[in-house]
Enzyme design. Structure first.
Site, mmCIF file in Angstrom:
data_model
loop_
_atom_site.group_PDB
_atom_site.id
_atom_site.type_symbol
_atom_site.label_atom_id
_atom_site.label_comp_id
_atom_site.label_asym_id
_atom_site.label_seq_id
_atom_site.Cartn_x
_atom_site.Cartn_y
_atom_site.Cartn_z
ATOM 1 C CD GLU A 9 -56.699 62.861 63.231
ATOM 2 O OE1 GLU A 9 -57.198 63.993 63.201
ATOM 3 O OE2 GLU A 9 -56.427 62.203 62.220
ATOM 4 C CB THR A 32 -62.346 63.111 58.460
ATOM 5 O OG1 THR A 32 -61.206 63.555 57.733
ATOM 6 C CG2 THR A 32 -62.125 61.677 58.893
HETATM 7 N N1 HSE Z 1 -58.655 56.119 57.905
HETATM 8 C C1 HSE Z 1 -59.347 57.372 57.993
HETATM 9 C C2 HSE Z 1 -60.557 57.327 57.086
HETATM 10 C C3 HSE Z 1 -58.421 58.473 57.577
HETATM 11 O O1 HSE Z 1 -60.436 56.833 55.965
HETATM 12 O O2 HSE Z 1 -61.622 57.785 57.507
HETATM 13 C C4 HSE Z 1 -59.032 59.841 57.635
HETATM 14 O O3 HSE Z 1 -58.169 60.764 56.992
#
Ligand code: HSE
Length: 310
Positions: free
Chosen positions: A132, A185
């Site tokens: 990730e 993201t």
């Molecule tokens: N916690 C992360 C964000 C999750 O909100 O960027 C990404 O899917």
């Protein structure tokens, strides 16, 4: 050396869940990716990628979430073999329900099984979180933790890493609505503030604590009231057309909470399965987007288990 193929189902997950940015996560029963793999002499080869959005998924093992996570497991286990991988996406990329997280967790879990299950569940989570970090521009484990462990997960600490998993209430129903818009993201994290006022920290602390208590005790009303985010969703609202209207539609059709899933664009609605129908919530959001000539895919689902062999 070419061994038998093994298949892993790696579920979608929703993260943040109000006040728990990068901390809370929840495994969903549907949708899920299927990751297949078999041992080969050496190296990692991605021989097939299919399913929604697969054309945008890199097959270079250095850039693909599945292979990056799998390589991290092989490295930690000092493995003397490689893996051939086939990826069947069930979760479109840039969805906000952990598409890259499912790939990463599925890849880590696959390699973990091929290595003889030598790692702890937390180590498998960390191998997936490494992927990730490489692919989404930030080390966060709130999607990969529930994807590996199942249920509702809380990351107490990143350094040292500690995560717990809680069984969510039986009557928790979940509607996932995915409007036709892509939100990477990496870009969604770039719009976030770098500092948080003390009053927002206090607000998040109270809601986060009550969310965990609600999950533990099965209090859906408290869960609904605790899905509050004063910082992250407000910064991201501009990335998802009609987000607030979609949430309002869900709330007026029986949801106890409706909020931005992870980094977006999915809209997640919680409802009480014992008294309400998810269909009404899903249809209200689809109708809203249709009014604006936008498509919106939905799933009516519930909390699920983590990665599993199928
Ligand atoms: N916690 C992360 C964000 C999750 O909100 O960027 C990404 O899917």
């Amino acid at each position: 050396m070419a061994d038998e193929w093994i298949r892993i189902a790696a579920p979608a997950t929703t993260s943040n869940i109000g006040a728990g940015f990068d901390v809370f996560g929840l495994a969903l029963k549907d949708p899920y990716d299927i990751i297949e793999g078999r041992k080969i002499e050496s190296g990692i080869v991605i021989s097939e990628v299919t399913g929604p959005g697969s054309e945008s998924i890199p097959t270079d093992p250095e850039q693909n979430s599945v292979s990056i996570a799998a390589m991290e497991v092989l490295r930690r286990c000092d493995a003397d073999f490689g893996i051939e991988i086939k990826i069947k996406k069930g979760i479109r990329p840039c969805s906000g329900i952990g598409s890259s997280g499912a790939s990463a967790a599925g890849g880590a879990f696959l390699a973990h099984i091929l290595c003889g299950e030598k790692l702890t569940p937390q180590e498998v989570v960390l191998c997936a979180a490494h992927a990730e970090d490489v692919t989404s521009g930030g080390f966060h484990a709130d999607n990969v933790a529930p994807c590996v462990l199942g249920g509702f997960t809380v990351i107490r600490s990143y350094e040292p890493f500690e995560v717990i998993s809680i069984k969510p209430p039986e009557n928790l129903g979940i509607v996932v609505a995915m409007p036709d818009v892509l939100v990477p993201t990496r870009e969604s994290r770039m719009v976030l503030p770098h500092e948080v006022p003390v009053k927002d920290m206090v607000f998040h602390l109270g809601n986060a604590a009550c969310m965990v208590y609600g999950m533990q005790t099965g209090d859906l009303g408290l869960i609904g009231r605790s899905v509050k985010d004063a910082v992250f969703e407000p910064a991201r609202t501009k990335l998802v057309p009609y987000l607030k209207k979609a949430e309002a539609a869900a709330m007026s059709h029986g949801a106890v909470a409706s909020f931005l899933g992870g980094s977006g664009p999915c809209i997640i609605s919680f409802y009480d399965k014992s008294s309400h129908q998810g269909e009404a919530i899903a249809e209200s959001i689809v109708a809203l987007y249709a009014e604006h000539d936008m498509g919106c895919e939905t799933w009516i689902t519930e909390p699920g288990s983590g990665c599993r062999r199928i």
